[in-house]
Structures are given as structure tokens and as C-alpha cells.
Write a protein that holds these residues in place. Sequence first.
Motif, PDB file in Angstrom:
ATOM      1  N   TYR A 227     -16.718  44.370  53.536  1.00  0.00           N
ATOM      2  CA  TYR A 227     -18.088  44.090  53.098  1.00  0.00           C
ATOM      3  C   TYR A 227     -18.878  45.368  52.845  1.00  0.00           C
ATOM      4  O   TYR A 227     -19.701  45.429  51.944  1.00  0.00           O
ATOM      5  CB  TYR A 227     -18.817  43.279  54.170  1.00  0.00           C
ATOM      6  N   ASP A 228     -18.644  46.364  53.651  1.00  0.00           N
ATOM      7  CA  ASP A 228     -19.510  47.540  53.568  1.00  0.00           C
ATOM      8  C   ASP A 228     -19.212  48.393  52.348  1.00  0.00           C
ATOM      9  O   ASP A 228     -19.918  49.335  52.061  1.00  0.00           O
ATOM     10  CB  ASP A 228     -19.406  48.377  54.848  1.00  0.00           C
ATOM     11  N   GLU A 229     -18.155  48.050  51.628  1.00  0.00           N
ATOM     12  CA  GLU A 229     -17.858  48.838  50.440  1.00  0.00           C
ATOM     13  C   GLU A 229     -18.581  48.284  49.219  1.00  0.00           C
ATOM     14  O   GLU A 229     -18.506  48.838  48.131  1.00  0.00           O
ATOM     15  CB  GLU A 229     -16.337  48.820  50.214  1.00  0.00           C
ATOM     16  N   SER A 230     -19.258  47.171  49.408  1.00  0.00           N
ATOM     17  CA  SER A 230     -19.940  46.526  48.285  1.00  0.00           C
ATOM     18  C   SER A 230     -21.032  47.428  47.731  1.00  0.00           C
ATOM     19  O   SER A 230     -21.608  48.248  48.442  1.00  0.00           O
ATOM     20  CB  SER A 230     -20.535  45.218  48.775  1.00  0.00           C
ATOM     21  N   TYR A 231     -21.318  47.229  46.452  1.00  0.00           N
ATOM     22  CA  TYR A 231     -22.411  48.022  45.880  1.00  0.00           C
ATOM     23  C   TYR A 231     -23.748  47.506  46.363  1.00  0.00           C
ATOM     24  O   TYR A 231     -24.747  48.206  46.307  1.00  0.00           O
ATOM     25  CB  TYR A 231     -22.318  47.989  44.350  1.00  0.00           C
ATOM     26  N   HIS A 232     -23.752  46.279  46.843  1.00  0.00           N
ATOM     27  CA  HIS A 232     -25.001  45.696  47.323  1.00  0.00           C
ATOM     28  C   HIS A 232     -24.671  44.923  48.592  1.00  0.00           C
ATOM     29  O   HIS A 232     -24.617  43.704  48.617  1.00  0.00           O
ATOM     30  CB  HIS A 232     -25.542  44.770  46.227  1.00  0.00           C
ATOM     31  N   PRO A 233     -24.378  45.646  49.664  1.00  0.00           N
ATOM     32  CA  PRO A 233     -23.910  44.971  50.881  1.00  0.00           C
ATOM     33  C   PRO A 233     -25.071  44.314  51.616  1.00  0.00           C
ATOM     34  O   PRO A 233     -26.238  44.611  51.333  1.00  0.00           O
ATOM     35  CB  PRO A 233     -23.319  46.113  51.695  1.00  0.00           C
ATOM     36  N   PRO A 234     -24.768  43.413  52.541  1.00  0.00           N
ATOM     37  CA  PRO A 234     -25.823  42.899  53.406  1.00  0.00           C
ATOM     38  C   PRO A 234     -26.486  44.063  54.129  1.00  0.00           C
ATOM     39  O   PRO A 234     -25.811  45.036  54.476  1.00  0.00           O
ATOM     40  CB  PRO A 234     -25.066  41.999  54.392  1.00  0.00           C
TER      41      PRO A 234
ATOM     42  N   PRO B  73     -21.684  53.523  53.276  1.00  0.00           N
ATOM     43  CA  PRO B  73     -22.200  52.339  52.609  1.00  0.00           C
ATOM     44  C   PRO B  73     -23.595  52.592  52.042  1.00  0.00           C
ATOM     45  O   PRO B  73     -24.469  53.119  52.732  1.00  0.00           O
ATOM     46  CB  PRO B  73     -22.250  51.300  53.730  1.00  0.00           C
ATOM     47  N   THR B  74     -23.772  52.253  50.786  1.00  0.00           N
ATOM     48  CA  THR B  74     -25.071  52.457  50.156  1.00  0.00           C
ATOM     49  C   THR B  74     -25.431  51.194  49.395  1.00  0.00           C
ATOM     50  O   THR B  74     -24.567  50.461  48.933  1.00  0.00           O
ATOM     51  CB  THR B  74     -25.031  53.636  49.169  1.00  0.00           C
TER      52      THR B  74
ATOM     53  N   ALA C  88     -29.286  47.120  41.668  1.00  0.00           N
ATOM     54  CA  ALA C  88     -28.762  46.527  40.445  1.00  0.00           C
ATOM     55  C   ALA C  88     -27.501  47.259  40.047  1.00  0.00           C
ATOM     56  O   ALA C  88     -27.288  48.409  40.424  1.00  0.00           O
ATOM     57  CB  ALA C  88     -29.785  46.613  39.332  1.00  0.00           C
ATOM     58  N   LEU C  89     -26.696  46.583  39.267  1.00  0.00           N
ATOM     59  CA  LEU C  89     -25.401  47.175  38.904  1.00  0.00           C
ATOM     60  C   LEU C  89     -25.590  48.441  38.074  1.00  0.00           C
ATOM     61  O   LEU C  89     -24.802  49.366  38.152  1.00  0.00           O
ATOM     62  CB  LEU C  89     -24.591  46.143  38.122  1.00  0.00           C
TER      63      LEU C  89
ATOM     64  N   VAL D  24     -25.594  51.870  39.898  1.00  0.00           N
ATOM     65  CA  VAL D  24     -24.433  52.339  40.673  1.00  0.00           C
ATOM     66  C   VAL D  24     -23.901  53.611  40.025  1.00  0.00           C
ATOM     67  O   VAL D  24     -23.569  53.614  38.833  1.00  0.00           O
ATOM     68  CB  VAL D  24     -23.334  51.273  40.711  1.00  0.00           C
TER      69      VAL D  24
ATOM     70  N   PHE E 116     -14.390  42.347  42.673  1.00  0.00           N
ATOM     71  CA  PHE E 116     -15.393  42.807  43.630  1.00  0.00           C
ATOM     72  C   PHE E 116     -15.993  44.100  43.137  1.00  0.00           C
ATOM     73  O   PHE E 116     -15.279  45.027  42.745  1.00  0.00           O
ATOM     74  CB  PHE E 116     -14.722  42.998  44.992  1.00  0.00           C
ATOM     75  N   LEU E 117     -17.316  44.156  43.159  1.00  0.00           N
ATOM     76  CA  LEU E 117     -18.015  45.369  42.746  1.00  0.00           C
ATOM     77  C   LEU E 117     -18.206  46.238  43.971  1.00  0.00           C
ATOM     78  O   LEU E 117     -18.992  45.882  44.851  1.00  0.00           O
ATOM     79  CB  LEU E 117     -19.376  45.007  42.168  1.00  0.00           C
ATOM     80  N   SER E 118     -17.495  47.311  44.045  1.00  0.00           N
ATOM     81  CA  SER E 118     -17.671  48.171  45.210  1.00  0.00           C
ATOM     82  C   SER E 118     -18.335  49.463  44.764  1.00  0.00           C
ATOM     83  O   SER E 118     -18.588  49.671  43.586  1.00  0.00           O
ATOM     84  CB  SER E 118     -16.319  48.444  45.869  1.00  0.00           C
ATOM     85  N   ILE E 119     -18.626  50.313  45.724  1.00  0.00           N
ATOM     86  CA  ILE E 119     -19.247  51.581  45.341  1.00  0.00           C
ATOM     87  C   ILE E 119     -18.224  52.513  44.710  1.00  0.00           C
ATOM     88  O   ILE E 119     -18.575  53.464  44.042  1.00  0.00           O
ATOM     89  CB  ILE E 119     -19.933  52.273  46.539  1.00  0.00           C
TER      90      ILE E 119
ATOM     91  N   ASP F 124     -29.307  43.397  32.637  1.00  0.00           N
ATOM     92  CA  ASP F 124     -29.390  44.277  33.814  1.00  0.00           C
ATOM     93  C   ASP F 124     -30.590  45.193  33.662  1.00  0.00           C
ATOM     94  O   ASP F 124     -30.488  46.387  33.844  1.00  0.00           O
ATOM     95  CB  ASP F 124     -28.089  45.081  33.957  1.00  0.00           C
TER      96      ASP F 124
ATOM     97  N   GLN G  83     -28.173  38.269  36.043  1.00  0.00           N
ATOM     98  CA  GLN G  83     -27.690  39.633  36.273  1.00  0.00           C
ATOM     99  C   GLN G  83     -26.167  39.603  36.390  1.00  0.00           C
ATOM    100  O   GLN G  83     -25.581  38.563  36.698  1.00  0.00           O
ATOM    101  CB  GLN G  83     -28.311  40.190  37.543  1.00  0.00           C
TER     102      GLN G  83
ATOM    103  N   LEU H 164     -31.277  40.490  44.439  1.00  0.00           N
ATOM    104  CA  LEU H 164     -29.964  39.849  44.444  1.00  0.00           C
ATOM    105  C   LEU H 164     -29.522  39.547  45.865  1.00  0.00           C
ATOM    106  O   LEU H 164     -29.819  40.304  46.784  1.00  0.00           O
ATOM    107  CB  LEU H 164     -28.941  40.791  43.801  1.00  0.00           C
TER     108      LEU H 164
ATOM    109  N   PRO I 283     -26.766  39.565  48.784  1.00  0.00           N
ATOM    110  CA  PRO I 283     -25.737  40.594  48.987  1.00  0.00           C
ATOM    111  C   PRO I 283     -24.411  40.204  48.354  1.00  0.00           C
ATOM    112  O   PRO I 283     -24.044  39.033  48.322  1.00  0.00           O
ATOM    113  CB  PRO I 283     -25.617  40.694  50.504  1.00  0.00           C
ATOM    114  N   HIS I 284     -23.750  41.186  47.833  1.00  0.00           N
ATOM    115  CA  HIS I 284     -22.455  40.975  47.181  1.00  0.00           C
ATOM    116  C   HIS I 284     -21.371  41.199  48.221  1.00  0.00           C
ATOM    117  O   HIS I 284     -21.287  42.278  48.805  1.00  0.00           O
ATOM    118  CB  HIS I 284     -22.315  41.966  46.033  1.00  0.00           C
TER     119      HIS I 284
ATOM    120  N   SER J 191     -17.419  41.013  49.834  1.00  0.00           N
ATOM    121  CA  SER J 191     -16.010  41.153  49.473  1.00  0.00           C
ATOM    122  C   SER J 191     -15.285  39.835  49.672  1.00  0.00           C
ATOM    123  O   SER J 191     -15.417  39.202  50.716  1.00  0.00           O
ATOM    124  CB  SER J 191     -15.371  42.238  50.334  1.00  0.00           C
TER     125      SER J 191
END
Lengths: 795, 688
Positions: free
Chosen positions: A344-351, A378-379, A383-384, A387, B182-185, B407, B447, B472, B474-475, B477
Amino acid sequence: MAPNSRKRKIATRELPVESASEEELAEGLLEGILSHSEDDSEDSQDEDVRSVVSSDIEGGSDVDEDEEDEDGDLESTEVPSDGEDEIREQIRGLKTTDGSLSKKFSQLTHELDAELRVGLEDEPVGEELEPNYTVTTDANGNPRYLYKEIEPVYDSDESDAPETTNTIGNIPLSFYDAYPHIGYDINGKKIMRPAKGEALDALLDSIDIPKGWTGLTDPATGKPLELTEEELDVLRKITRNELPEEGYDPYPEMVHYFTGKEEIMPLSAAPEPKRRFVPSKHEAKRVMKIVKAIREGRIQPYKPPAEEEEEEQDFKTYDIWADEVPRPEHSMHIPAPKLPPPGYDESYHPPPEYLPDKEEKAAWQEADEEDREKDYLPTDHEALRKVPGYERFVKEKFERCLDLYLAPRVRRNKLNIDPELLLPKLPSPDELKPFPTTCAVVFRGHEGRVRSVSVDPQGTFLASGGDDGHVRIWELLTGRQVWNVRLSDEDAVDTVRWRPGKDASVLAAAAGEHIYLIVPFSILSPDIEQSSRDILDAGWGYAASKPSATTNGAPAKEPPARWSRPSTRLESKGVLVQTTVRSTVKVVHWHRRGEYFATVSPRGQSSAVAIHTLSKHLTQLPFRRLKGLAQSAQFHPSKPVFFVATKNSIRSYDLSRQELVKILQPGAKWISSFDVHPGGDNLIVGTYDKRLLWHDLDLSTKPYKTLRYHKEAIRAVRFHQGGLPLFADASDDGSLQIFHGKVVGDLMENATIVPLKVLRGHQVKSRLGVMDMDWHPREPWCVSAGADGTCRLWS
Amino acid sequence: MGRIKKKGTSGAAKNYITRTRAVKKLQISLPDFRRLCIFKGIYPREPRNKKKVSKGSTAATTFYYTRDIQYLFHEPLLNKFREHKAVAKKIGRALGRGEVGDAARLEKTHIPKIKLDLIIKERYPTFVDALRDLDDALSMLFLFANLPSTPHVPSKTIALCQRLCLEFQHYVIISHSLRKSFLSIKGIYYQATIQGQDILWLVPYRFVQRTAGDIDFRIMGTFVEFYTTLLGFVNFRLYTSVGLVYPPKFNAKSDEEGGELGAFQLEGKGVASGDEHVTNGNAPEAIASDRAQAEADKVAALPDSEESDTATALVQTGEDENTEAIDTFEPTAQDADTLPQPQASSAELASLFAPFTFYLSRETPKAPLEFILKAFGCKRVGWDSILGDGAFTTNESDTAITHQIVDRPALLNSSLPEVPDAPETANGDAPKAQWPRSAMPGRTYIQPQWVWDCINQGKLLRPDLYAPSAELPPHLSPWVKPSKGEYNPNIPLEQQELEGEAEAFEEEEMEESADDGDSDIAAAPAVNGKNKDIEAIVDRDSSVEAGEGMDLAESESDSDVREENEDTEKAQGDEWDGFESDAESDISEGEVERRQHQRELEAEAAGVSVELSLPTTKSKNAKVRKKAEKKRKQEEEERERQKMMLPRRKRKLLKRIEHGTNKRDKEAENLRSKRRRIEKASSSAIAL
């Protein structure tokens, strides 16, 4: 000579850059240019002079030069007559200078003077008579010859060397910054610094720049470097990419060395061979062969390899797995582990809870790259489009590559064990009930330590013996003291034990070397009292008859024990029999039928263990010599087996066959006590080195379980004898520990031992806590004897 | 008597060989050895006993199996390497002499070409083996497809990588085998399931990659060389398996215009491949037909013959899917066991976006969106012409568009610059639907994250949560499996926190806050806020329409339930106490209750109205917390008791296991406390 060179100079150069004029500049600072103009006039004078004498000079110039050479270094070779002439000349010159020149001589430089004078004198004398020096008087009044500067002409030796007018050598001019002069000329005279600065600038502004002015300073002289017309011409030609020299032909007509010359006498006069002008037949043959091959298509003309083929190669054109055969399973082949999927923490928009707070962020940034648990922070990007690129992407992939080919692969067994499974299946606490949990009654009354306690087979009374030499009997449920007796004044009561069996009530107590058998009749019902007395009295007659028999055989031999009646004071209280053994008795243990009891007196060596027969008042010493220090002894609950514990082992003897059955080695340093399970197959041992050991007699001589839960030595261990699967130990740390110890008849199943309860309540006095304990014969209660002078009932 | 055996002549010492010795034995240079190992997939081994292997020395060395090295001995590549070395020498000599032409000729014609075909076959004897190992290959090739060309990375390699990647994506689209993304950093993860193998790969975002640092591109290049060969064969096999011609037709012009996926045109094999053409949504023909269809819809004209063909084909395919799909088994009787069945069939997923027409605004990433939308059945994806060639439509105001992916933050109309001139539209009378100036009626603006969340959950989600400039959700995994003891952001906090944890937290907070009165007020909305959050999550899960906000009564009942729970717990606790005899505290607690009761009785007797000393939240919290703590302590004790019985070896093992679980618990607790704090903050913000 000088005028000669001078004249030549004038002839070649239009602009006078001679030393003379320069020196004048040096002399009169500001008058540089003025004097220059004067110089010019002088030059013109010179020119005049030259025009007069030119005819003479022209012819003898060679001679002149020769002479000049000789002047410098070949004086000795000169003709003597010449020398005479010269001397004469000198004298004449001397006069003339004296006469012709005024007193301003000193102001002018001598060169210039000389020049002028020579110029003047040239007319009458001619060049042969000309002296190359002047004579002045030095400080002492002696004549001093001042030679003129040697001017090297073209062919002279010095011509190649650069003209050095400044003699300071190869040092920077800045050394002379502090002085008005910039060096010395060849005669040692100071060369004055040329004018510089504002005055000069003003002057320069007023006049136009002379031709050939470069703006550079000649490093040798420190004077401005100016170029002549010729030099400028050369420079101009070079810049135009022309040949600097006039009349040089860069492309001369080629001279053919060999063909151009017709040899009159050639080396070979042979006629030209035919092959030089007739075409070769052999070659024609070969060419025809090739032509034929090409026509027939045997030889392909060369074509460069096509590029397109490569392009074609890129596409795979066949199925490589058309006939696939699976690889046989091979244990050595370890496929590369896959990378774990992202969390989860790798998400671009995590909780938001996955975002690191300030401290975590700082910790992450501060940590070394290798120490970080995750290689990213984690950051959150709302919006996408916000990133950014991931900085370490290529690096991570590279590291993966390295891992793939460089990291040793090892199959690791993942600990996929449920820890719950690992933990032993303990019976639920409900199943384990009942067991003692709380302190129900405290028995106070003893002074000093209570050494031993015992609950009577009926379960109504508690007997205790302590350091005060008293044996006290209490009512178990109320804690009321119902009976007591003082057995000894000096010895403590080390042990009290009730005789098993409900038909009679006999208490055995040991104080010092004496064992007392007590029937506390005041608290007993009459019929029990009677039966108890009967049991004790039965042996009197036998005991009396026996010693008489022994006196005959071995009168010297001391009996192992003496059975006697105690004093009337004690007898009135109920103490009916007194048995005295050789040394202090520490342990008394009754046989299950109450017919025998064993005593242990550790110091007694051969008489350490004694077995007493109650009905015959007989004492036997079963061991002639015992290995080690006896600690305790017990009868087997059902078989004729006798256990003896020494300091670090327990031996079991078959009494009927009179042999050693087994030696148990608990591995303890010092056994304090032990107890046999009512079933007879298990045994617990308490040791002074804080261990509680469970022995399964069927399994091995080594302990089945070793329990170390006490912080201090264990004093007593005891199984519950009334059918409950309980056992307990008493320790010096003031606590009792209650265990569940279930023994199943099935041989295949091991005993289950479950720790249940720690009972705390006794105080530790002088490092002694609980001295002894005993179980109630039926109930899950136990009684403990404390060093603090109390006994406690736990229920 | 036998001879004394020398050390290091048998056993482990013989089975392993150090790298230096291996290189020496093979008589090649270290870089060549490295390449060979990469190609052949030979990796070092860790001997069980290092000391035995390295004859007593414990220095850090890499060991290979001697058998592996022996096996390399017979590798034809070795000869190629040697030939290459010889040619390189010749070229060097030619260059030294200044014969550039000669050197060029040598380089062109004499350098041996290395073919890895056999090695691929050797390393992956079956196709499934190759698929299993495709993760790294795809990640690597997608990275190289996005790299700029440098001397280390020739443009030819990059072009090859791009082509292979696009071909693979085409297969994934056609076979509808994409499962999750999955959109990750770091980039975008994709997971496809091909022939039962899960393939997960990562595609970087389109930015210039940082290649600085100690990165050896020769090593990566070797890997890329191997992977390109592998993916080439895999693509061939995949294409032929679905009856397509490999290689697909490549339109260089379209590629130059940024067509990417659209630059390829797939063809079916032979005659019986008509429906393939239809399913293939990106081929120009298909697009043309789609366009025609859209127009036909508009004018409601009669379908011409071609369209009817496609329609029937579609129906056919639909039927096919129906027959292929798993039937759901319903148990007829209650007492029978129910077997687990996969719930979402791939056919359903494959047509997730099928009925829609998407339009991508120019600020959205085209490549991933196009790929995902098409892989999930969308056939009509249009985008701004800036984004490249191959769009279904580049006209933003096309009425066929149902969804527009945006977006950009929504701005006030006044803050936007004037439109210089009206953009040309296909049909003149159509309104200019230019986001953000105006929204087209009947079109959904969303979006990009909506697309990802939809496919990960396998259903269409409420688009209003993903409206432009909306905050949004949260996204998450899709690969994290909820496991016991781990923190799960999908579940409301109450369900996963340990007993008494929340109370402890609140108490702590209260201690921090100065006055009690305030906190009492704050507590109520906190519940509400939580509920709301739960609601949102529930909504997200079920994608039903939003219900009304949770009213107060409900929350009350909630708390009632909790109280009841407490009561029962209390009862249980009492039982426990009876047994475990943690006597003192228990007694004291009972005592307190008793006294309270006594006081009440007394007051009643006196006729004084009892000031209902409702247990304040604080005291209640304290009680609950204490109880929980006690319970935990008891459990701990029990566990300790059990542990005492373990033999030492097992105890150590347990310790190791517990280390892991403890770490996990700690992490989860940390996350929970963070979330609690955040929720509290947000609820107080709402209250204000």
C-alpha cells in the motif's frame, strides 16, 4: 672604424635607432625627443662627413674590417710598425681632443664624443690613424684608456649572438624597479630608465606615432621596440601568406635527374626487350579464363552484404517451443525469486496513515542507503499529473540484474509454522482444576523456623516441628493448636511424619539423634488411641529378647539403634517410644503399610540409612557402606523397592532380592529431596541448585524434564497422594510452585506437566523461605512450613 | 594400509570452484565470463560449509558449482567469444595503421553474430517456464524502451525493445489477460495472467531516467540482449497461439507520429480470421468501422452489410464467451458443503469498458490508459491529437464520447483565457465541449485513477468520487492480501484494533487536551466521522448509490452494542478472575461498583435525586482500557506458562517467529494510531 659602421648603418636604415641616440634619451630624461632631433642633425653632419670621405672608405672597407677584428684579439700578431704608428696616433689624438673639445666633455657620453671627435678628426688623418680609444685621466691622475664599443659587423663572430646592450644578464627587469637605472652597459655604466608615465604620455599625445612603432618594450633594453621598414615589409608579406623573401621561386622547374640526361655511356647497351611493347599472351589467357567464368556465372560479381537481412533476423520466425519437453525436476536448479508485489505504501496516493511523519522521514533520510528498510519514502501526490519520475528506477533495475547473476541462491525453509502449533497443547485451566490458589489458614505459634509439617491420614490435623524443639498439632481447618510437646531443649525437630493408615494415629518426630513415636491421645478417639498404643507396644517384648541374643555373639558391637521409653513427662503427653540412632536424623519416611519406617541421618556414614521395624522394635542398617552422602530415602509405594538419594544420584534397591535395580542420575549437584509418584513409575527430585527434575523410571536414568523456575534452592518436593495429579515444590525464595503432573498408564504417552500456580506468602528469613510442605491426603490443599515461624494452608 | 588422503581432493572442495579459478579454467576474460553466466543463467552458490570448500580460508569469495562450469566448457558461445576477440584484435590493428575502411569492413562482415535461440530453449524447456520468468524481462525491456539512446544503449536496441513491448501489449489487449494494475511512485505495475502464469511488470513513468551513478550498462545490455530474444520467441508463440500473424504489420509513419500501439496492425492467419479483425480494436480498419458505426448511430441509418457482419461476429464472440464461462453452482440443500468458485469471470472483466467511448485529455498519460482501456474491452479510445496518432477520435466534442479522462483542476471560467478561435469540429453544430470551459451533457468526467480502481475491483465505481478536482480516495495496491494481525486500510478502525487500544489513545489525547468539556463534544463527531469513513469504504466496495448520512440514533445503537459487548466481556472477565485470582484488582473493581450502588441506594433512601453520575467517557475509557489490559496480561501469563514447557530449541524457534509477528504487530499498531489521529483531526475540523 666606428664611423665606418656608423656610415653603413645610416646607409641601410632611415630611422636611427642607434645606441647613441638612445643613450641620449636615457641621459636627459625629458629631452629624449629633442635630443633625437639633435641626433638627427648630428647624423646629417655625419652624413656630410661621409660624403666627403666615402671615396676613401669604399675601397678599404675590407681592410678596415680585418683591422677591427685584429683590434680585439689579435693585437700580438700585429705588425710592430703599426703599433708604433698607433702610439703616435694616440698621442696626436690626445692633443687634438684636448685642444678641440671644451669642458662640457664630461656631460656627454664618451661614445658620442668619440664619434664626434673621430668624425672631426677623420678629415685630416684618414682612417688608418684613427684610434679606437680615448685616453682620460683616472682618479689617480694616471691615463686611462677608454676603448670604444666594439661594434660587431656582419661577418664578425659575435654577429649571431643577440646584441646585448644591457649586461645584467637573464634576470627580470623588475629587480631594478627601485633604481633610476635599469642595468649596466658593457662598460659598466648605468643605463638610465627611459622616460615613462604622464609626461611621456603627454608627449606621445602631442606627436604622431612614428613609423615602425609597435608599442612593445624590448625586454633587453626596456626601451620601446620599433621595427624598421624592411621588417615591417616582411611582416606584411607573412600576413598576406606571401613568401617573405624577395625573389624566391617556390616552384622551380623540375630537373629530371635520370631521364633528362641522355647518358653518353649507358650501363647497358642491350636493345629494348620485346616484352616491353608486345602484349602478354599469358595474361590474355588468364583474363579470358575469368571472362569465361563470369559469362558462365561461375564467378559472381562482388556485392556488399545487404543490411536488410539483419532487419529480417530480428523477427523470430519459428516457434522454439514447438516440441517442448519439460525439464526433469532437479533439486539443484533454483529459479530466480520473483520480486514481491508492491504494498500500500508504494501507491502514488496512499492512505494518509502510510505517510511518514517528520521523525520517520528524518530518520529515513539520515540512514545510510543500505540500512534503509525501504528504498523509497512513501509520498502522496494528489493527482496523477503531479507524480514525478522515480529517481532510482534504473539503479534498482541494475541492482536486480546484479542479484540475478551475482547473488548466490539458497533455498531457505521459510518458517511457516503457526506458533500456536509449536506451543504444547496444554489442558485448559478448567481441566486442571482444582489446585491450591490462596492461603486459607496461617498457623502461628512456633518460635523460630518450622522445619517440617505433616497432615495426618484423616486430613484433620496438622503436625509441625520446628527449631524451638516443639512438636505441635493443629486443627487443619481452623488453625487452632490442639496439642504440643517439647521434645528437646537443644535440638530442633527436624522432621515430623504421620504414620499412614487410618486405623491408628502415630506421629514420628525426629529431633537430633532421637526418633519419637507419638500418639497424641488427648485429641484422638479412644478406640484409635487404643489401636495406636497397641501398635507401638507390640514390639517391646521382642526388643527386649533380641538384644540378649546379640550380646552373646558380638558384645562389642553397638546396636544400630536403641529403643526405649522416653521420660515420664513426655510419656504423659503421649510420646511412647524413643529410638536413638547414631547420628542426627534428618528424614523419616514411613512404609505405606506403617510397619516400617526409614530414617536418614546424612552424617552417619555406614549408619546413614536405617530401616526400623515398628512391630519388632528392630533397626536394620541395610547399607554397609554408602557411596556419597545420603540425603533422603523412600519406599516404593507398591513394590518392595527402596530408593536412596545421595548427593547427586538416586539408587533404587529391590528389598526382596536385595540388589541394586537402578541408578538415576538427575545431573544435579546436590539433591535436597525427592518423592515417588503414587503410581511408582515417576519420580520428582528437588535440588539445592534450583532445579526440579522429573524422572520417568521407565525411560532413562536421565531426567525427562528439567524445570528451573525457582530463584533459590528447592527444599522439598511432594506428590499429591490422594489421587489428584498435582505436585508441588517448596523453595528458599519463599514460594511454592504447584504443577499439574498427569501420568497416564499408557506407556506410549509421556507425562504431561503443566505449571499451575506460584504461591507466595512466606517471608524469607536469613535466606530461608519455605522449609517443607505436604499435601492434604484427599483435598487439593497443601501445607507449607516457613522459615518465618508460620505454617500455611493453601486451598 | 591405504594412502593418506590429501585435503581438498574430494567432497565439497571438489564440488565448488571459485570464480577466479572458473575464469582461468575457461580461458576467457572476466567480462566474457560474466556475459556467459548471464546468458546461461548460471549463478554462484553458497556452500554449506565455506571453510571446507575454500580449504580453511574464510575470505569472502564467490563459488560456482564445478559441474556448472564444466557444462560451460562445451558452450558454442565460448568459441564465438574467441572469434570475436580475434576480430577485435584485427580491427584494432587496422585502426592502428589508420586503415579505417578495412576496420569498418571487418567490423561489418567478420564480427561473429551471437544467436541465443538454443540457449533460450535450454533455459526454458517449456513455454510455461519462459512465462514464469517473464517478470524481469518485461520490466527491463519496458525500461529500455523508455531510455534515451546513448553510446552504451544504441538506438537500435531501444527500437527493438519498443517494438517487442508494444507487440506484447497487443497480445495482452487481444487476449484480455490483463488482470490488475497499480499506480505506484516508481511507475505503473501491471499484472497479466497468461496460461495460468501471473506476470507482473513495472513500467516507468515517462520521464528522463537518471542513469548516473555506478550503473554498468554493459551488464544491463547483456541482459537486454537475452531478454529481447526471449520476448521475441514468446511473442511469436503468443501470437500464433491466438491465430495471429507474427510479426504484425508495422506502420512506420504512424509510429513517427507517436502512434505507439496504433502503429501496429494485427492480422489473422488465413481466411478464417474475420472476427479477429473485429476484436482487434486498434487496427485502422477496425477504427474505421467503429467510426462508421458511431456515425450510423448518430443518424440512425440502416446498418450496411459490413456492419451487420461485425455485429454478428460480436454476437458470436459473445456467445463463445458465454459457453466458455464457468457456471455458478448453487447448493440445493442446506446441509451440503459449498465449494469455492472464482467469482468474476474473465469474460466479464474483458468487457468492463466495452460499452463506453473514452476521450483522453491531453494532460493524461496516453500510453498506459490506452493499454488498460483496450485490455478491458474498450474499443473506442480517443484523445487529443497532441498525444499521437491512432486515436478513435481527436475531436473532443464528439457526441459519441461517454467518458472523458481529465487530470486538470477545475478552474473558474473567468480565470481562463479567451478562446482565440473556435476549434474545427467534425459536425459544425456540435457544442464545443472543451474541458474545463464547459462540460458536455451526458458525459462523465473522471480522473485517471478511476480506471485503475475500476479494473482492480473488477467493477465500475462511482465516478463522482473521482470527479475532476475532487479529493481522490486512496489508491490501494491490489496485491496485498489481508492477513491476520496486519493493518488493513479497507476495514474501519474499530474492527481491527485491539481491545482497549482506542480508549487508551483517547485517554492519552484527553490528557493532552486541557479541558474535559471540550473533549466530550469532540468525541461524538468522532464517531460520526468514523461512520462516514466506513460508509465511504462500504460504498467503494459495493459501488451502490450513496445512502443518507448516518444519523445519531444509529451511532447510539452502535455504542449500545459496544456497551453490551463490554458487559459480556465483563462477565467473561469475572469468570476468568474466579479462576486466575488476580484477586486484588478484581476485588477493588467489584468494590467500586458495590460502593457506587450503595451510594445510589442511600441517596434514594434520602429522597435526593441521584445526580446520575454517568460514567464520564474518561472513566469509562479507563475502565475498558484497564479491563483490556488485564485480559491481555492474563493471556500473556498463559502464554508464558505454555512457553515454560517448551524445550530450549523450540523456544528459540518460537522466539524467532514471534520476532516477525511482533514487528508486524508494532507496524500495524503504528498505522492504526496514525489513522486514529488523522480521523480525529478531520472530525474536529468538520465540527469546527
